[in-house]
Design an enzyme around this catalytic site. Sequence first.
Site, PDB file in Angstrom:
ATOM      1  N   GLU A 147       5.483   4.290  13.834  1.00  0.00           N
ATOM      2  CA  GLU A 147       6.071   5.195  12.839  1.00  0.00           C
ATOM      3  C   GLU A 147       5.795   6.670  13.153  1.00  0.00           C
ATOM      4  OE1 GLU A 147       4.236   5.053   8.935  1.00  0.00           O
ATOM      5  OE2 GLU A 147       6.105   5.623   7.948  1.00  0.00           O
ATOM      6  N   GLU A 241       7.809   2.955  -0.264  1.00  0.00           N
ATOM      7  CA  GLU A 241       6.486   3.559  -0.048  1.00  0.00           C
ATOM      8  C   GLU A 241       6.373   4.819  -0.909  1.00  0.00           C
ATOM      9  OE1 GLU A 241       3.430   4.409   3.572  1.00  0.00           O
ATOM     10  OE2 GLU A 241       5.351   5.415   3.713  1.00  0.00           O
TER      11      GLU A 241
END
Length: 286
Positions: A147, A241
């Site tokens: 990520e 998230e």
Amino acid sequence: MNPLGTHFQVWVGSWDPEEIRPAAEKAAAIGYDFLELPVRAPETVDGEAIARILEANGMFCTTSFIHTPDTDIASEDADIVAKGEALMYEALAKARDMGSTRLVGGFHSSLKKHDTARTPAGRQNAVDVLRRVAERAREMGIVMCLEPLNRYESNLINTGGQALEMIDEIGSDNMFVHLDSFHMNIEEASPANALRECGDRLGYVHLAENFRGYLGTGTIDFPAIFKALAEINYDGPIALEVFSAAVVDPAHSARLAIWREVWSDSEDMAGHAFKFMRDGVEAARG
Ligand code: MN
């Protein structure tokens, strides 16, 4: 339809199975397919207990992982790099115990606001470590998804393009890209184009508003993101998230600068986000 999940810190900041159990029950009742469980201190996690809770609720989990400065695999210090590599094998073992099939997140380096740029030698250390870790992960049936983080959290990988470049250097087909709307909003000229550029090398998606509040109430162009995901036929997991000072993980909230109570009701937030993500994916598929 993509599997939809929520980060566990939407619900709870502790690894106590008795606190994770109600979170799993409520998320499953909303319709979520999985929980994302961030392994920060593998030795504190009862993997088998978590696996039983997930199974009882018909859910699976993904595992996210990041480094602190003392285990930074992109360091120039060989001892720190070795510690970081060893911790990643522990995290993989814990992920396997929980039944996770994906290790995701900014595990390329330490998550903090850095004062200096990375050195080529440090970057090479991360590439070499991740080549070995990706191979171990494959043997364990775990896919890895790297990520990019925004500039205030990483000085190594900020964009999808940089992630693709690093994965090419790692040279593993067990390493995919994990893109996050919150970070893309800060670093990418076009989040939708960043997703398209990854194509079939995209392995995981985090969705959050620009301020980590209710989806659709900020400045992120979610229809463009869902459209890009549909265009590249992305069928992998999509995880909510969002963070609020209402749910605190002492080890992580400060590092991510979660100072404000942006929302207060986990169930309401997660229920709203589930419908938003499901409807967005379906509308884009046509
Ligand atoms: Mn993320």
